[in-house]
Scaffold this active site. Sequence first.
Site, PDB file in Angstrom:
ATOM      1  N   ASN A   1      -3.123   0.541  23.108  1.00 46.74           N
ATOM      2  CA  ASN A   1      -2.251   1.198  22.237  1.00 46.74           C
ATOM      3  C   ASN A   1      -1.202   1.445  22.831  1.00 46.74           C
ATOM      4  O   ASN A   1      -1.059   1.286  24.129  1.00 46.74           O
ATOM      5  CB  ASN A   1      -2.823   2.503  21.467  1.00 46.74           C
TER       6      ASN A   1
ATOM      7  N   ASP B   1       1.795  -0.062  16.376  1.00 45.68           N
ATOM      8  CA  ASP B   1       3.130  -0.052  16.328  1.00 45.68           C
ATOM      9  C   ASP B   1       3.597  -1.344  17.191  1.00 45.68           C
ATOM     10  O   ASP B   1       4.520  -2.014  16.513  1.00 45.68           O
ATOM     11  CB  ASP B   1       3.704   0.894  17.482  1.00 45.68           C
TER      12      ASP B   1
ATOM     13  N   VAL C   1      -6.138 -14.749  -6.845  1.00 47.28           N
ATOM     14  CA  VAL C   1      -6.391 -13.581  -5.633  1.00 47.28           C
ATOM     15  C   VAL C   1      -7.645 -13.670  -5.246  1.00 47.28           C
ATOM     16  O   VAL C   1      -8.651 -13.933  -6.252  1.00 47.28           O
ATOM     17  CB  VAL C   1      -5.871 -12.265  -6.276  1.00 47.28           C
TER      18      VAL C   1
ATOM     19  N   ASP D   1       0.773  -1.214   0.072  1.00 43.13           N
ATOM     20  CA  ASP D   1       0.020  -0.052   0.005  1.00 43.13           C
ATOM     21  C   ASP D   1       1.003   1.227  -0.123  1.00 43.13           C
ATOM     22  O   ASP D   1       2.012   1.328  -0.482  1.00 43.13           O
ATOM     23  CB  ASP D   1      -0.916   0.092   1.241  1.00 43.13           C
TER      24      ASP D   1
ATOM     25  N   ASN E   1     -13.284   0.519  -7.604  1.00 45.47           N
ATOM     26  CA  ASN E   1     -14.396   1.527  -7.149  1.00 45.47           C
ATOM     27  C   ASN E   1     -15.015   2.203  -8.362  1.00 45.47           C
ATOM     28  O   ASN E   1     -15.553   3.386  -8.251  1.00 45.47           O
ATOM     29  CB  ASN E   1     -13.853   2.601  -6.180  1.00 45.47           C
TER      30      ASN E   1
ATOM     31  N   ASP F   1     -15.020 -12.799  -5.843  1.00 46.03           N
ATOM     32  CA  ASP F   1     -15.111 -14.009  -5.281  1.00 46.03           C
ATOM     33  C   ASP F   1     -15.982 -13.853  -3.881  1.00 46.03           C
ATOM     34  O   ASP F   1     -16.755 -14.800  -3.575  1.00 46.03           O
ATOM     35  CB  ASP F   1     -13.887 -14.403  -4.730  1.00 46.03           C
TER      36      ASP F   1
ATOM     37  N   HIS G   1      -3.773   6.075   3.482  1.00 42.59           N
ATOM     38  CA  HIS G   1      -4.624   4.712   2.913  1.00 42.59           C
ATOM     39  C   HIS G   1      -4.061   3.567   3.582  1.00 42.59           C
ATOM     40  O   HIS G   1      -4.834   2.638   4.080  1.00 42.59           O
ATOM     41  CB  HIS G   1      -4.590   4.965   1.438  1.00 42.59           C
TER      42      HIS G   1
ATOM     43  N   ASP H   1      10.092  -0.147   1.299  1.00 40.04           N
ATOM     44  CA  ASP H   1       9.825   0.992   0.660  1.00 40.04           C
ATOM     45  C   ASP H   1      10.216   0.850  -0.933  1.00 40.04           C
ATOM     46  O   ASP H   1      11.364   0.992  -1.043  1.00 40.04           O
ATOM     47  CB  ASP H   1      10.137   2.257   1.175  1.00 40.04           C
TER      48      ASP H   1
ATOM     49  N   SER I   1     -11.237  -0.699  -1.055  1.00 47.86           N
ATOM     50  CA  SER I   1      -9.944  -0.836  -0.448  1.00 47.86           C
ATOM     51  C   SER I   1     -10.066  -1.267   1.195  1.00 47.86           C
ATOM     52  O   SER I   1      -9.295  -1.760   1.898  1.00 47.86           O
ATOM     53  CB  SER I   1      -9.273   0.587  -0.184  1.00 47.86           C
TER      54      SER I   1
ATOM     55  N   PRO J   1       0.081   4.602  17.161  1.00 48.58           N
ATOM     56  CA  PRO J   1      -0.090   3.705  18.271  1.00 48.58           C
ATOM     57  C   PRO J   1      -1.042   2.609  18.413  1.00 48.58           C
ATOM     58  O   PRO J   1      -0.696   1.827  19.058  1.00 48.58           O
ATOM     59  CB  PRO J   1      -0.481   4.999  19.362  1.00 48.58           C
TER      60      PRO J   1
END
Length: 872
Positions: free
Chosen positions: A383, A340, A488, A323, A473, A511, A369, A348, A555, A337
């Site tokens: 948290n 984590d 998938v 993502d 969407n 699905d 997102h 990345d 999403s 929090p």
Amino acid sequence: MKFSTFAFALLPAVVLSGCGSDSENGNAAPDTEPLSGVIRIEANSRIDQDTMEQLARAGSQPATGVQVMPANFVLAGYVSGDSGFFTTIQGDTFDYRTDRRDDYIVPMAPGESIALQSFGSRAGNPELRLSFPDSTGAVRSTDRDQAPATLSWNGSNTEPANVRVSVTASGPGAARYILSKVAGEQAEQKDFYWPEHRFIPGQAVVSTAADEEPVPQGILMNASAAQAERLGPNRWLMTMPQLRAASAASADATLRWIESLRSAPGIVSAAPNYQMTAFQSMASAPTAEELYPLQWHYDLINGPVAWQLAPDGGEGVTVAVLDSGLFRDSGASVWHPDLDANVLPGRDFVDNDSLPQDPGSQIGTSVFHGTHVAGIIAANLGNSSGSDPDYGMAGVAFNAGILPVRVLGEGGTGSSLDLINAIRWVTGENPAGPPRADIVNMSLGGLPEIPDLEAAIQFGVDRGLLFVGAAGNSSTSVRSFPAASPNVLAVSAVDAAGNLASYSNFGSWIDLAAPGGDASRDGDNDGRADVVWSTSAVLNGGVFQPDHIGLQGTSMAAPHVAGVLALMKARNGLLDTSGLRALLVAGELTDSQGLNGNTHGYGILDASKALQAGESGIATVLSPSPSFVALSNESATRKTIRLTRIGPGQITLPVVTRSPGWLTIAEPQAQGSDFLLSISLNLSAIEPDVAYRSDVVVSYQGGNQQRTLSIPVSAQVFSDEQARDAGEHFVLLVETQPNSDGFYNAVSQVSATADKGQYVFRFRAEDGEEPWALDEVVPGDYFLVAGSDTDGDGLICQPGEACAEYPVTGLREVISIREGDPLNSLRLTTSYSRSSITAETPDVLPRPGFKGYRLMNSGSEGAQRTGAKAIQ
């Protein structure tokens, strides 16, 4: 969608040898006809009797009669709530006239559906409604947020009823539309938009015949590439030299370059580096969390019961979240929090480092997102802020590990190449090593089918990973990858009442469904909009701070499924894609009561049911391919269905226990662990132009359980060939490069009307005398195209209009007209549907912003150059 033309890269000119003797009627073509041919019409095509083309004629008024439709059809129509005109940027003025309603008589059998899809026009996008009286006489109509609008007939008689169907414009402005009633498998193949998947200008993913590193200079020269970055064996990311800043012009140049790569020596294949997008829209158990009352979506999937069955909350399972990365508190140097404690070292692929941090956006709205998606999957109980351990919200698998992998950059977009590389990293393929996750969530998409992407996913499946994808969407049945991959789980979105969200994609490739929310609805009547709440961050005093927000989108639906899979995987570490799909097909993962498989797949996710199924063992079932069979005299009268075993148990030889009399069915034959079922159409048992639908029922024992499988079958013998009509067609010769405003200039034009199911066209040689006529041809290189202008705006081949390109729509090639060498008997096919980009059609390239082809008139460059008169 916005449509603007790009220049397809030129293929080598096709110099067709005109034999000059075999015209359509068998007579020799005169020397004054340098070009002629026939345009065939796709089966079932029909045209509204009062399109703007008809209304533009002097004295014409909207039709008051009712059009009678065949059993199956695809019809292009026009309606308008008012009259007016619009002026193009070239100064051409077009009228549009009032035609508020079109009426049709349609034969409808119980359970059959009719669909309406509106495309608006340059005069706006009015709301259209589809309606008909049901079997009780009450009028049923579609809601405004249905796209496309679909209604099913509820009659109780087995014989089809003739139903009066209406299409009405409820507001001002004109609209093109498609009204269709076709068998299920055929309906899934209809895409009325040109493929316009976005890509990164100046880049191409290339496969070479030889695997040498670095790539030989000869290949670079052949490719006109500035550089090549190695992606793997025989695979390269090539960069185009001297590319201007990203713009429509650079996109055009990139596509022309990629087309040239495909014919360069040493290169096997070349494709754009496609862009993908995130699928969200603005808008001692988790029950103990303070914000749990906002999370209606957990109740919808039976979360509280599932957490009793899985109190470990998915501990020991890792979910990779491909993502936008995660929010990181720069002051405290920790992740959100609520996340984590569960976050593992990630990667990345946007910035090419080991810190997958979502930087947010100081301009506009930043929804974080990936943070929102990760929170739905595995926000931890309590948290780590220390201020209030019960403040916040928890995820479905609240003890599972989160592996953040950033593949989406600014604006929630990323490249297909980064996604492929990320999957290879997660699965341990590149670099070689063990898998880094058990489950992969991909709340992104909008890609075409890409072989390298399918191969990367397959590698992970072979290693036992489970993949989940958001369906998209766009309110369309067009397949969106990676969700549409057979490996998938494709997840559509529902509101709090379990209804398909207004934005969600749908189709036979879905699905299952899960909560994605819909801000326009309050399905559970709690007084709040149906949005999905999860972790995020907000801008406060110029600094982003951790928070929680509500969003909507597929999403948000996909991570609900990924979270439940984590709970299941923690209880059964051997669960793999084959076993999971067996449970899905057997109805063990979802609640399917009264739901539409075309929108909800096998039903709405039920976490409690899924966990109980996982505890009791893996089902063994047969899965048919194809899952829906359409037989006809124009496609296939015989088909073989492969019944594939899914699951670890044994399957007995299946037996056909029920089938309609208009089918001949052979006994199933074993082929390895699968079975082949051959069915053929008994043509003597059905009447022409009558749609037949039934089920072939197969019984078998899967594992230790007796099961039945129903395979829907439709059949029809068409006799409508001579009745086909896609509206008046304008046949154009257009220049092979677009002009400054993105259109291809037409230099010659003729028109044709349907005659016995086809169009015949003929151009004349330019005679050098004035006035020059529209149908005169000057020798040169052109594209040959044709299409209808349903809304009369001077453009053909827009969505909702018929279009033909030589030799194949979507794969146009240059024709060369030479003096004394006529091209006769060219054949094209016109259709309302458009080619899609799939692994089966690798030569198709996107057309970002394609506007259609502009007709010649007094304001066009072609007409000014030739002195042609305006269209009357």
